[in-house]
Design a protein around this motif. Structure first.
Motif, PDB file in Angstrom:
ATOM      1  N   ASN A 250      45.964  54.384  37.062  1.00 54.86           N
ATOM      2  CA  ASN A 250      45.553  54.665  38.439  1.00 54.86           C
ATOM      3  C   ASN A 250      44.040  54.803  38.544  1.00 54.86           C
ATOM      4  O   ASN A 250      43.533  55.552  39.362  1.00 54.86           O
ATOM      5  CB  ASN A 250      46.235  55.940  38.953  1.00 54.86           C
ATOM      6  N   ASP A 251      43.334  54.065  37.680  1.00 55.05           N
ATOM      7  CA  ASP A 251      41.876  54.173  37.653  1.00 55.05           C
ATOM      8  C   ASP A 251      41.200  53.195  38.598  1.00 55.05           C
ATOM      9  O   ASP A 251      39.981  53.077  38.613  1.00 55.05           O
ATOM     10  CB  ASP A 251      41.345  53.948  36.235  1.00 55.05           C
ATOM     11  N   GLY A 252      41.996  52.448  39.368  1.00 58.27           N
ATOM     12  CA  GLY A 252      41.426  51.569  40.381  1.00 58.27           C
ATOM     13  C   GLY A 252      41.138  50.160  39.933  1.00 58.27           C
ATOM     14  O   GLY A 252      40.778  49.314  40.737  1.00 58.27           O
ATOM     15  N   GLY A 253      41.286  49.873  38.642  1.00 59.19           N
ATOM     16  CA  GLY A 253      41.073  48.510  38.171  1.00 59.19           C
ATOM     17  C   GLY A 253      39.599  48.193  37.996  1.00 59.19           C
ATOM     18  O   GLY A 253      38.709  48.994  38.251  1.00 59.19           O
ATOM     19  N   VAL A 254      39.339  46.964  37.550  1.00 54.69           N
ATOM     20  CA  VAL A 254      37.975  46.556  37.282  1.00 54.69           C
ATOM     21  C   VAL A 254      37.270  46.198  38.589  1.00 54.69           C
ATOM     22  O   VAL A 254      37.874  45.689  39.529  1.00 54.69           O
ATOM     23  CB  VAL A 254      37.955  45.345  36.320  1.00 54.69           C
ATOM     24  N   THR A 255      35.966  46.495  38.663  1.00 58.88           N
ATOM     25  CA  THR A 255      35.157  46.135  39.823  1.00 58.88           C
ATOM     26  C   THR A 255      33.931  45.382  39.349  1.00 58.88           C
ATOM     27  O   THR A 255      33.539  45.468  38.175  1.00 58.88           O
ATOM     28  CB  THR A 255      34.718  47.378  40.607  1.00 58.88           C
ATOM     29  N   ALA A 256      33.325  44.629  40.264  1.00 61.72           N
ATOM     30  CA  ALA A 256      32.114  43.879  39.925  1.00 61.72           C
ATOM     31  C   ALA A 256      31.307  43.654  41.186  1.00 61.72           C
ATOM     32  O   ALA A 256      31.846  43.662  42.304  1.00 61.72           O
ATOM     33  CB  ALA A 256      32.471  42.544  39.281  1.00 61.72           C
ATOM     34  N   THR A 257      30.024  43.455  41.011  1.00 61.23           N
ATOM     35  CA  THR A 257      29.134  43.141  42.127  1.00 61.23           C
ATOM     36  C   THR A 257      28.247  41.980  41.718  1.00 61.23           C
ATOM     37  O   THR A 257      28.221  41.570  40.559  1.00 61.23           O
ATOM     38  CB  THR A 257      28.257  44.354  42.489  1.00 61.23           C
ATOM     39  N   GLY A 258      27.505  41.458  42.694  1.00 62.40           N
ATOM     40  CA  GLY A 258      26.577  40.379  42.377  1.00 62.40           C
ATOM     41  C   GLY A 258      26.788  39.175  43.271  1.00 62.40           C
ATOM     42  O   GLY A 258      27.552  39.213  44.250  1.00 62.40           O
ATOM     43  N   ASN A 259      26.105  38.090  42.908  1.00 62.28           N
ATOM     44  CA  ASN A 259      26.160  36.860  43.682  1.00 62.28           C
ATOM     45  C   ASN A 259      27.433  36.083  43.330  1.00 62.28           C
ATOM     46  O   ASN A 259      27.626  35.672  42.191  1.00 62.28           O
ATOM     47  CB  ASN A 259      24.919  36.011  43.386  1.00 62.28           C
ATOM     48  N   TYR A 260      28.282  35.898  44.328  1.00 65.16           N
ATOM     49  CA  TYR A 260      29.580  35.261  44.094  1.00 65.16           C
ATOM     50  C   TYR A 260      29.416  33.825  43.605  1.00 65.16           C
ATOM     51  O   TYR A 260      30.080  33.400  42.650  1.00 65.16           O
ATOM     52  CB  TYR A 260      30.395  35.297  45.392  1.00 65.16           C
ATOM     53  N   GLU A 261      28.537  33.084  44.253  1.00 66.08           N
ATOM     54  CA  GLU A 261      28.360  31.680  43.867  1.00 66.08           C
ATOM     55  C   GLU A 261      27.890  31.559  42.424  1.00 66.08           C
ATOM     56  O   GLU A 261      28.364  30.696  41.675  1.00 66.08           O
ATOM     57  CB  GLU A 261      27.351  31.005  44.807  1.00 66.08           C
ATOM     58  N   GLN A 262      26.960  32.411  42.017  1.00 61.60           N
ATOM     59  CA  GLN A 262      26.452  32.335  40.656  1.00 61.60           C
ATOM     60  C   GLN A 262      27.532  32.647  39.625  1.00 61.60           C
ATOM     61  O   GLN A 262      27.514  32.123  38.512  1.00 61.60           O
ATOM     62  CB  GLN A 262      25.281  33.302  40.488  1.00 61.60           C
ATOM     63  N   ARG A 263      28.472  33.480  39.997  1.00 63.24           N
ATOM     64  CA  ARG A 263      29.554  33.813  39.080  1.00 63.24           C
ATOM     65  C   ARG A 263      30.609  32.709  39.018  1.00 63.24           C
ATOM     66  O   ARG A 263      31.164  32.417  37.967  1.00 63.24           O
ATOM     67  CB  ARG A 263      30.227  35.127  39.497  1.00 63.24           C
ATOM     68  N   VAL A 264      30.907  32.113  40.159  1.00 61.47           N
ATOM     69  CA  VAL A 264      32.060  31.216  40.262  1.00 61.47           C
ATOM     70  C   VAL A 264      31.713  29.755  40.011  1.00 61.47           C
ATOM     71  O   VAL A 264      32.457  29.035  39.326  1.00 61.47           O
ATOM     72  CB  VAL A 264      32.719  31.370  41.654  1.00 61.47           C
ATOM     73  N   LEU A 265      30.589  29.284  40.560  1.00 60.22           N
ATOM     74  CA  LEU A 265      30.291  27.851  40.542  1.00 60.22           C
ATOM     75  C   LEU A 265      30.236  27.239  39.144  1.00 60.22           C
ATOM     76  O   LEU A 265      30.735  26.117  38.944  1.00 60.22           O
ATOM     77  CB  LEU A 265      28.994  27.568  41.295  1.00 60.22           C
ATOM     78  N   PRO A 266      29.630  27.882  38.144  1.00 60.21           N
ATOM     79  CA  PRO A 266      29.591  27.245  36.817  1.00 60.21           C
ATOM     80  C   PRO A 266      30.972  26.895  36.277  1.00 60.21           C
ATOM     81  O   PRO A 266      31.164  25.801  35.714  1.00 60.21           O
ATOM     82  CB  PRO A 266      28.895  28.304  35.946  1.00 60.21           C
ATOM     83  N   THR A 267      31.935  27.775  36.458  1.00 56.00           N
ATOM     84  CA  THR A 267      33.285  27.491  35.967  1.00 56.00           C
ATOM     85  C   THR A 267      33.944  26.390  36.787  1.00 56.00           C
ATOM     86  O   THR A 267      34.598  25.498  36.222  1.00 56.00           O
ATOM     87  CB  THR A 267      34.152  28.762  36.010  1.00 56.00           C
TER      88      THR A 267
END
Length: 377
Positions: A250-267
């Motif tokens: 019940n710890d809320g799971g993993v979270t992240a912040t930042g630029n979505y495009e930079q995280r997603v586009l390379p993959t």
């Protein structure tokens, strides 16, 4: 495969040595219970009374001398891998309880989880755990065959256990190794051992172990590994894992912040590049066997793309919403981690299937595809 299994020594070293004060099933089971208390996810998966009884029952099974020798060596030389197999034993005990295996098959399943990678000792006793080059992995991928050969030569366990060891890296959709078996050709115990093996790796090894302080995140990562591509694992076993983990954190799971495009586009770009290369190889391969390898890669890539699209990861119109929601960004990052790992794994499988019966020309033809799948991130 036939040459490997046909090799026999007149006086094998394993049968000529004894280990004094070595590993026993009693102390292995004791360490399983210690692990269960230390890891909430393992506790959720293996703490049911029937699962605990299954583990305790293993103490009554005698270890053959050569197997005791190998387990003792594995415990010293491959501690991380050995601990992962203790975790797999816990998961297997829970699966056996939940899917209703009888006592005999429960014993075999838990034993299979413990010894399924015993063949690795013949490949590299001190394997450092870092990514292997394709040529190295080709040899490493033979460890299920070596494991079955060891069991047939040095133990008197039922054939079902040897088959489970042989099949623990096969997948129901035919995407596994060493033989690319599918569906009914994969033994029932091998199917369950595959699930337990994947679960234990997520829980115990490397970067995933860092999630252990965040139980919900670890559980999300594990469920994702088992469900991202439908049809890889037996649905009943996957459901058992998902249900057992549903309320384990019940710890809320993993979270992240930042630029979505930079995280997603390379993959996404890497996935598209690899898919185009696989399509071109399907259309240009001079030999049917190489075309089959390319079709295998293309099918896997399309499956990953379909799973990604189902999550809405391509919906860049919602960038502002996604970037303001750390929980959704966290789930996206977990998804990308799994996809990136699968692209790397697919490169190994493409190399393996090409090298099995292929020649230098065919390996050269898949070089660009391998490079795209292994692109640095």
């Amino acid at each position: 495969h036939q040459k490997l299994e046909g090799r026999r020594l007149q006086q094998p070293l394993e049968a000529s040595l004894e280990v004094e004060g070595g590993t026993t099933l009693q102390n292995i089971v004791s360490h399983c219970f210690e692990l269960m208390e230390a890891h909430p996810a393992l506790h959720a998966l293996g703490s049911a009374s029937h699962a605990r009884e299954g583990l305790r029952a293993l103490c009554n099974i005698p270890l053959h001398g050569p197997l005791k020798l190998m387990l003792t060596a594995a415990r010293v030389l491959q501690k991380q891998t050995f601990d992962s197999h203790l975790a797999a034993m816990i998961v297997s005990a829970g699966l056996a309880s939940r899917v209703g295996l009888d006592d005999h098959d429960t014993d075999l399943l838990i034993l299979s989880a413990l010894i399924c990678d015993i063949g690795e000792m013949y490949v590299s006793p001190r394997h450092p755990g870092q990514p292997l080059r394709p040529t190295e992995w080709k040899q490493f991928a033979m460890h299920p065959l070596l494991g079955r050969a060891f069991l047939k030569a040095f133990t008197h366990f039922p054939a079902a256990l040897a088959d489970s060891v042989l099949h623990h890296h096969e997948r129901l959709d035919g995407s596994g190794y060493p033989s690319g078996l599918a569906a009914a050709d994969v033994s029932p115990l091998g199917q369950l051992t595959a699930v337990a093996n994947v679960a234990s790796v997520i829980i115990m090894r490397g970067e995933y172990a860092q999630l252990s302080a965040h139980v919900s995140a670890l559980c999300e990562r594990l469920v994702l590994a088992l469900t991202l591509v439908p049809g890889e694992f037996p649905p009943a076993a996957v459901s058992c894992i998902v249900e057992a983990l549903a309320n384990s954190g019940n710890d809320g799971g993993v979270t992240a912040t930042g630029n979505y495009e930079q995280r997603v586009l390379p993959t996404l770009k890497q996935l598209r590049s690899a898919r185009l290369l696989a399509e071109a190889l399907v259309n240009s391969a001079p030999a049917r066997r190489l075309a089959a390898v390319a079709e295998f890669a293309l099918s896997a890539l399309r499956g990953l793309d379909k799973s990604l699209r189902a999550t809405g990861i391509y919906d860049f119109a919602q960038l502002a919403v996604l970037e303001s929601d750390p929980a959704r960004m966290g789930k996206t990052c977990l998804m990308l981690d799994e996809v990136n790992w699968r692209l790397h794994d697919l490169a190994r499988l493409v190399y393996l299937r090409t090298a099995q019966g292929g020649d230098a020309d065919e390996l050269a033809r898949v070089a660009d595809l391998l490079a795209a799948l292994n692109a640095p991130r």
